[in-house]
Every structure is written in structure tokens, then in C-alpha cells.
Design a protein around this motif. Structure first.
Motif, PDB file in Angstrom:
ATOM      1  N   ARG A   1      37.395   8.216  49.829  1.00  0.00           N
ATOM      2  CA  ARG A   1      37.904   6.995  49.185  1.00  0.00           C
ATOM      3  C   ARG A   1      38.028   7.185  47.677  1.00  0.00           C
ATOM      4  O   ARG A   1      39.028   6.785  47.069  1.00  0.00           O
ATOM      5  CB  ARG A   1      36.986   5.814  49.503  1.00  0.00           C
ATOM      6  CG  ARG A   1      37.003   5.396  50.962  1.00  0.00           C
ATOM      7  CD  ARG A   1      36.216   4.108  51.176  1.00  0.00           C
ATOM      8  NE  ARG A   1      36.103   3.807  52.578  1.00  0.00           N
ATOM      9  CZ  ARG A   1      37.050   3.226  53.314  1.00  0.00           C
ATOM     10  NH1 ARG A   1      38.197   2.885  52.729  1.00  0.00           N
ATOM     11  NH2 ARG A   1      36.863   2.979  54.590  1.00  0.00           N
ATOM     12  N   ASP A   2      37.021   7.794  47.078  1.00  0.00           N
ATOM     13  CA  ASP A   2      37.090   8.048  45.636  1.00  0.00           C
ATOM     14  C   ASP A   2      38.237   8.991  45.305  1.00  0.00           C
ATOM     15  O   ASP A   2      38.936   8.821  44.294  1.00  0.00           O
ATOM     16  CB  ASP A   2      35.770   8.641  45.145  1.00  0.00           C
ATOM     17  CG  ASP A   2      34.632   7.621  45.162  1.00  0.00           C
ATOM     18  OD1 ASP A   2      34.923   6.413  45.222  1.00  0.00           O
ATOM     19  OD2 ASP A   2      33.464   8.045  45.122  1.00  0.00           O
ATOM     20  N   GLY A   3      38.428  10.011  46.144  1.00  0.00           N
ATOM     21  CA  GLY A   3      39.506  10.965  45.897  1.00  0.00           C
ATOM     22  C   GLY A   3      40.876  10.326  45.996  1.00  0.00           C
ATOM     23  O   GLY A   3      41.749  10.551  45.136  1.00  0.00           O
ATOM     24  N   TYR A   4      41.086   9.518  47.041  1.00  0.00           N
ATOM     25  CA  TYR A   4      42.373   8.837  47.178  1.00  0.00           C
ATOM     26  C   TYR A   4      42.606   7.860  46.026  1.00  0.00           C
ATOM     27  O   TYR A   4      43.732   7.742  45.508  1.00  0.00           O
ATOM     28  CB  TYR A   4      42.435   8.106  48.516  1.00  0.00           C
ATOM     29  CG  TYR A   4      42.669   9.014  49.698  1.00  0.00           C
ATOM     30  CD1 TYR A   4      43.803   9.817  49.762  1.00  0.00           C
ATOM     31  CD2 TYR A   4      41.772   9.068  50.760  1.00  0.00           C
ATOM     32  CE1 TYR A   4      44.027  10.657  50.850  1.00  0.00           C
ATOM     33  CE2 TYR A   4      41.980   9.898  51.848  1.00  0.00           C
ATOM     34  CZ  TYR A   4      43.110  10.700  51.885  1.00  0.00           C
ATOM     35  OH  TYR A   4      43.334  11.525  52.958  1.00  0.00           O
ATOM     36  N   ALA A   5      41.557   7.147  45.636  1.00  0.00           N
ATOM     37  CA  ALA A   5      41.697   6.209  44.514  1.00  0.00           C
ATOM     38  C   ALA A   5      42.061   6.945  43.232  1.00  0.00           C
ATOM     39  O   ALA A   5      42.891   6.473  42.431  1.00  0.00           O
ATOM     40  CB  ALA A   5      40.403   5.416  44.335  1.00  0.00           C
ATOM     41  N   LEU A   6      41.469   8.116  43.025  1.00  0.00           N
ATOM     42  CA  LEU A   6      41.757   8.894  41.819  1.00  0.00           C
ATOM     43  C   LEU A   6      43.202   9.400  41.836  1.00  0.00           C
ATOM     44  O   LEU A   6      43.906   9.354  40.817  1.00  0.00           O
ATOM     45  CB  LEU A   6      40.783  10.059  41.717  1.00  0.00           C
ATOM     46  CG  LEU A   6      40.771  10.845  40.406  1.00  0.00           C
ATOM     47  CD1 LEU A   6      40.423   9.939  39.236  1.00  0.00           C
ATOM     48  CD2 LEU A   6      39.773  11.998  40.505  1.00  0.00           C
ATOM     49  N   LEU A   7      43.651   9.866  43.004  1.00  0.00           N
ATOM     50  CA  LEU A   7      45.035  10.341  43.103  1.00  0.00           C
ATOM     51  C   LEU A   7      46.030   9.208  42.889  1.00  0.00           C
ATOM     52  O   LEU A   7      47.078   9.401  42.261  1.00  0.00           O
ATOM     53  CB  LEU A   7      45.264  10.997  44.471  1.00  0.00           C
ATOM     54  CG  LEU A   7      44.574  12.339  44.718  1.00  0.00           C
ATOM     55  CD1 LEU A   7      44.880  12.847  46.111  1.00  0.00           C
ATOM     56  CD2 LEU A   7      45.006  13.381  43.686  1.00  0.00           C
ATOM     57  N   GLU A   8      45.725   8.019  43.415  1.00  0.00           N
ATOM     58  CA  GLU A   8      46.611   6.889  43.206  1.00  0.00           C
ATOM     59  C   GLU A   8      46.700   6.523  41.727  1.00  0.00           C
ATOM     60  O   GLU A   8      47.781   6.191  41.217  1.00  0.00           O
ATOM     61  CB  GLU A   8      46.124   5.688  44.017  1.00  0.00           C
ATOM     62  CG  GLU A   8      46.351   5.833  45.520  1.00  0.00           C
ATOM     63  CD  GLU A   8      45.808   4.635  46.280  1.00  0.00           C
ATOM     64  OE1 GLU A   8      45.156   3.771  45.652  1.00  0.00           O
ATOM     65  OE2 GLU A   8      46.032   4.572  47.501  1.00  0.00           O
ATOM     66  N   ALA A   9      45.575   6.594  41.029  1.00  0.00           N
ATOM     67  CA  ALA A   9      45.591   6.297  39.601  1.00  0.00           C
ATOM     68  C   ALA A   9      46.408   7.334  38.833  1.00  0.00           C
ATOM     69  O   ALA A   9      47.162   6.993  37.908  1.00  0.00           O
ATOM     70  CB  ALA A   9      44.162   6.245  39.071  1.00  0.00           C
ATOM     71  N   VAL A  10      46.277   8.613  39.205  1.00  0.00           N
ATOM     72  CA  VAL A  10      47.025   9.675  38.525  1.00  0.00           C
ATOM     73  C   VAL A  10      48.521   9.519  38.764  1.00  0.00           C
ATOM     74  O   VAL A  10      49.345   9.733  37.852  1.00  0.00           O
ATOM     75  CB  VAL A  10      46.531  11.055  38.989  1.00  0.00           C
ATOM     76  CG1 VAL A  10      47.459  12.162  38.483  1.00  0.00           C
ATOM     77  CG2 VAL A  10      45.116  11.319  38.503  1.00  0.00           C
ATOM     78  N   CYS A  11      48.886   9.145  39.998  1.00  0.00           N
ATOM     79  CA  CYS A  11      50.310   9.048  40.356  1.00  0.00           C
ATOM     80  C   CYS A  11      50.931   7.700  40.007  1.00  0.00           C
ATOM     81  O   CYS A  11      52.113   7.479  40.294  1.00  0.00           O
ATOM     82  CB  CYS A  11      50.476   9.332  41.850  1.00  0.00           C
ATOM     83  SG  CYS A  11      50.015  11.008  42.332  1.00  0.00           S
TER      84      CYS A  11
END
Length: 587
Positions: free
Chosen positions: A223-233
Motif C-alpha cells: 500500500r505504501d509503495g502504490y501510494a508513493l508511485l501514485e504521488a510520483v506519477c
């Protein structure tokens, strides 16, 4: 930084005089001095020009940096130690043509040199240049005898579980983003919360003992990883953040280890991937990332060894040594007795090819690349010795047809259930008629069909017997356990089948076993390579590890040449006091 090719300066007269004074007469000189005296300038700056620019401040000579790297591998020195040796050791200054007061260079120059050379794909330059120089002196040549073996190489990263890999990938991406754009990170995430979970490496604490606790933590990491990728993209985020390597690694790790779906009511469902058929399936081992810091390292197993990293393949010459030069025939000397410096004892076996691959590449996948590399250097052997892992009937036929190389080694035996049992009808018990495309079983029945196919990229045929013949056959339990009550036989093409039969028959003869004993000597080379750190990668990534192994091969060749130049036997001949007494009495 640019390169301005220049020849190596002659050794400084003061240093040459000091060397002559310190090593008078027959006292063996240091390796660096022998390299300069016997080989001269065997590397050129022009060979490395592609790794450097054409503008900028001239840097240190890349060919001499390559020499420093080779000596560094020969003596197992760190970068700081090697740079210090350039400043303080007169034997290294003699080789490099430096004056006595030369200040040398900072140790970071060596790391930059390796990065530039590996980035430009010039890892082979040093070994190729050395082999070309030795070929000119007839120390290596085509048409001789060579042998190949492989060993495992442990990567320079920690071995992580799947749980640790997920957490460490998130942590690596956070570290890269924080170093690149700390203000953006402070605005997009709750820094105290993420610092509590990702402030320290995953290997510094113990995960939950229960499986349920580990599963919950794994989903939390995802969940943290997906949230981080969404913020980057997100469109409002700087576009260049998506190009950070750690961000791409996080994306790939999540893709390989998790599935993410959105239900009809908008609820996010994240699951860990598991092996089929119970789970959604995992990517094949050769594509699965095992560490966020070394995306080339792979898990592999070989007999009882399980490791994360790479595989190293080494090929060396193993020609017959020259005749005895210290006791001519007819002098009555005993067999095996040789004097100091006898050519029979000091003739070197030299490494001709080094190949570093990821750990999942099998040995038989490297047989043709190794032979192609040898042929490209005009060093293709006449006889190539390897263990059964490198051999197959197709490879033996191919090597002979393409390069005229006789591939010598024991073929793997038939591993079918019937052959392993020893009491059943194995494939060799059937008679194949290629002209009529039929197969006859030991009971005299003929196959009913012959179907062409491809197995593992190799043309083959499948011969099938009819259930009417196999069903009532009294020998069916020794022949097949198929529920369809019929036997199927996979048939190799005629030339491969003949080569396979001939090789298996020859492998049982005493002359073949005596000849194949020559391959055992490569184990000594693998031990020597391991003693110089070959089984543990010094650097991260396949290109730099490959470069390190190639320069190690140069170092091992120079160490063997040192023994050849100084007349030092490669294997000490031990003689007991009693044997010495016998020799003295006989004299």
C-alpha cells in the motif's frame, strides 16, 4: 574529461637504477617489473577512447589505470591501497613509467575508470590485448586444447526475503526521492510515519514471527509503495522524478510480487502473488528482481549450493607441456624428475575467456558463446574439455560443424524412469529406422505413428505405439505406466542420435577417461580465482562484476607468466628425506 593518447614513458632512470641495485643477478624481480620488461606496452590509450569524451581536461592515462586495476586484482588491494601503491612503490612506478616524485591520483579515479569502461562496454579490452600479445609469442594459439568450468558468485548485496524485498524497495525509493527533492517528499507524505517504518534497513530488525503478521506487513508495504508511485506519477509532480532508477525498481517489484484490483464499489484489493496453480503465478527466476540495489542479481541453486548473484565461466589452455629441457632423453633420469626452471614444469596454462552471467543461466547455454568468443580471438581449440553440464549431442555436432572443435566430456545418461530402474525398457532398447520412420520395441512391435515436433528449440520426432499392441503386452509394466496403455518415444535427428550413441559408448572406454582427466586441472584454476575473490562480487551490477572478473583473469595470467619467466614450478615437487638419500646413493 578527455583522453589524449600517448605512449607509456620509459621507466625513470633513478627508479631503474634502484630496481637493478635491489634485485641483482638472478634474484627474482617483482611482478610489475617483469611485466614491463617482458611485455612492454601491451595496452594502448586508443583502445579506451570510446569511454571518454573528446573535450575537457585530460585525465590519467586509461591504459595505465587498467594496469593499476590488474595489479590491484593480483594483490587483492582496495582502491585506497592501490592508489597508495602508485605513489610509494617503485616497482609500480617502474611499470607505469612514472618519475620518483609523481603524486599519483586520488583513489576515486579508479571507481570512475571502472564505471566509464563498463558503461562503454569495453570490459574485454585488457584481456584481449594481453592475449594478442601472448599469441605473438606463441604462448596461446588456436587448435590446441582448452577446458571450461563455472562457479557461483555471491552478489555484493544482502539476501532478502520477499517480505524484506518489498519493504526495502519502498525504502530505497524514499531515500532516492528524499535526496533528489526533499521539499516534494515533505509535501506528499507523512514524514514521521514513513520514517518510523522505513528509517532503517529491513535487515536491521526481525519481522513478525506469525505468518498472519508477516502477511499484514507485506500488504502494508505494498500500500505504501502504490501510494508513493501514485504521488510520483501525479501530474503536479516533477516529471523527472519518474525517471529515478529506484522508482522504476519499486514499480517492477510491486508488479512481480503483488496484484492490485479495484472492485465495483471502488474498494482497492491488494494480494501477494503465489506460485501457480494456487496463486496468480510468479515471474520466471531469470526476470525476478531479488534486490533493489542490484537488479542483475538472481537466485539460483546448484546441487547443495543456493546463492544470490551471478555465475562465472572460465576457459583456460591445457596443452601438453614442452619436452623436458633439463634432462635430455637417454640420460637415465627417472620419469617425473625435473630440475629448477625446466620448461616441462613451468609452461603456463593461460585463461583465454571469462564470461559472467546472471545465476539462472545454465552451463549448456554458455557452450556456444564461449566457443564463439574464442573463435573471434583466433583461439578456437581443437579439443574443448568440459563437464556434462556444458554438453549435449546437439552442441557436440554444432561445435564440430561451426568451428571444427571436438567437444570432449561425458554426456548425461538417459534419465527416464525405465533407465533409472535398470530393469525396464529404456530408449536405447528400441530400434529406430529413420528411412521408414518406424521404431521397433524389444517385443518386436512396430510404432504406429511418427510425428515431427520441436523440443527445447531442437527438432525431434515422437514415435507412438498403438494401444492394441501395448495393452496386452506382458512386458508393459517394464515399458510404460501411461494411463493410455501405450509407449511414446522421443527420437533425435539421425546425426544427433548417432553422435549421442557414439559419445556414450566412447565415455565408457579407458582411453577416453584418460584423456578426459585433463579437465580436472581446471579445478585448480577455480580455486585460484576463488582465492582472489572471484566468488564474491566486489561491485553491484553485472557490467562492473563482469569487468572485475576480466581484470582478475588478466591478473591470474600475469601471475602464471611470472612463474614462467622466473622458472618457478607451478606445482612444488616434494621429495622426502629418504628419497633424497636414495638419489644421493645412486649418484
Amino acid at each position: 574529461m578527455c583522453v589524449q593518447p600517448v605512449p607509456w614513458p620509459e621507466p625513470d632512470p633513478l627508479i631503474a637504477a634502484a630496481i637493478a641495485a635491489k634485485y641483482p643477478g638472478k634474484r627474482p624481480r617483482p611482478l610489475a617489473v617483469l611485466i614491463r620488461d617482458h611485455l612492454g606496452q601491451w595496452l594502448r590509450d586508443e583502445d579506451f577512447a570510446a569511454a571518454f569524451g573528446i573535450r575537457g581536461r585530460p585525465g590519467w592515462s586509461p591504459s595505465r589505470l587498467a594496469l593499476v586495476t590488474v595489479l590491484q586484482r593480483a594483490e587483492n588491494l582496495a582502491d585506497r591501497q592501490a592508489a597508495e601503491a602508485v605513489r610509494t612503490r617503485i616497482d609500480w612506478q617502474y611499470l607505469l613509467g612514472l618519475p620518483l616524485d609523481d603524486p599519483g591520483f586520488d583513489h576515486t579515479v579508479l571507481a570512475e575508470f571502472r564505471a566509464r569502461v563498463s558503461g562503454a562496454g569495453l570490459e574485454q579490452v585488457a584481456l584481449d590485448a594481453l592475449l594478442a600479445r601472448l599469441a605473438a609469442e606463441d604462448l596461446v594459439k588456436a587448435g590446441g586444447k582448452q577446458r571450461t568450468d563455472s562457479t557461483h558468485v555471491v552478489a555484493a548485496v544482502a539476501a532478502l526475503t520477499r517480505l524484506q524485498l518489498a519493504g526495502e524497495s519502498v525504502r530505497a525509493a524514499l531515500e532516492a526521492l528524499t535526496a533528489a527533492q526533499p521539499d516534494w517528499v515533505a509535501q506528499r507524505i507523512c514524514v514521521p510515519d514513513f520514517a518510523r517504518r522505513y528509517g532503517t534497513p529491513m535487515t536491521s530488525w526481525r519481522p513478525p514471527a506469525s505468518q498472519s503478521g508477516q502477511d499484514e506487513l507485506a500488504i502494508a508495504y505494498a500500500r505504501d509503495g502504490y501510494a508513493l508511485l501514485e504521488a510520483v506519477c501525479h501530474p503536479s509532480s516533477p516529471g523527472w522524478l519518474r525517471e529515478l532508477p529506484a522508482v522504476d525498481v519499486l514499480r517492477r517489484v510491486l508488479l512481480q510480487n503483488y496484484t492490485r484490483t479495484i472492485t465495483g464499489d471502488g474498494r482497492e484489493v491488494i494480494r501477494r502473488r503465489e506460485k501457480e496453480p494456487e496463486g496468480d503465478g510468479l515471474p520466471p527466476g531469470h526476470a525476478r528482481i531479488a534486490s533493489p540495489y542490484d537488479t542483475d542479481a538472481r537466485w539460483a541453486a546448484r546441487r547443495d549450493t543456493f546463492w544470490l548473484g551471478y555465475k562465472l565461466h572460465i576457459t583456460e589452455t591445457c596443452d601438453d607441456p614442452p619436452p623436458c629441457s633439463c634432462r635430455p632423453a637417454g640420460t637415465g633420469a627417472r620419469e617425473g624428475e625435473h630440475g629448477q626452471g625446466c620448461a616441462h614444469l613451468v609452461f603456463p596454462n593461460l585463461i583465454t575467456t571469462v564470461a559472467t552471467t546472471d545465476a539462472t543461466v545454465t552451463d549448456n547455454q554458455m557452450t556456444e558463446p564461449v566457443q564463439d568468443a574464442l573463435a573471434a580471438r583466433d583461439l578456437a581449440p581443437g579439443r574443448h574439455y568440459a563437464d556434462s553440464g556444458y554438453l549435449s549431442a546437439a552442441l557436440m555436432v554444432s561445435a564440430l560443424a561451426r568451428w571444427g572443435i571436438a567437444l570432449i566430456g561425458p554426456l548425461l545418461t538417459d534419465n527416464s524412469a525405465q533407465a533409472r530402474a535398470g530393469t525396464g525398457y529404456a530408449r536405447a532398447d528400441f530400434t529406430v529406422d529413420y528411412d521408414t520412420k518406424t521404431v521397433t520395441c524389444p517385443q518386436g512391435k512396430t510404432s504406429s505413428s511418427w510425428t515431427l515436433c520441436t523440443q527445447k528449440g531442437q527438432a525431434a520426432a515422437v514415435a507412438t505405439f498403438s494401444p492394441g499392441d501395448c495393452g496386452p503386452c506382458p512386458a508393459r509394466p517394464q515399458c510404460t505406466t501411461s494411463s493410455r496403455k501405450r509407449r511414446q518415444i522421443t527420437i533425435l535427428p539421425r546425426d544427433l542420435a548417432q553422435a549421442q550413441a557414439a559419445a556414450r559408448a566412447a565415455g565408457k572406454t579407458i582411453p577416453f577417461q584418460a584423456d578426459y582427466a585433463r579437465r580436472a586441472g581446471v579445478e585448480g584454476t577455480m580455486h585460484q580465482a576463488a582465492s582472489h575473490g572471484a566468488r564474491r562480487a566486489r561491485y553491484r551490477g553485472l557490467p562492473k562484476t563482469r569487468l572485475d572478473h576480466l581484470y582478475m583473469a588478466c591478473a591470474l595470467n600475469l601471475l602464471r607468466l611470472e612463474a614462467f619467466w622466473t622458472g618457478t614450478p607451478l606445482d612444488r615437487q616434494r621429495t622426502s628425506h629418504l628419497a633424497r638419500l636414495e638419489l644421493s646413493l645412486a649418484a
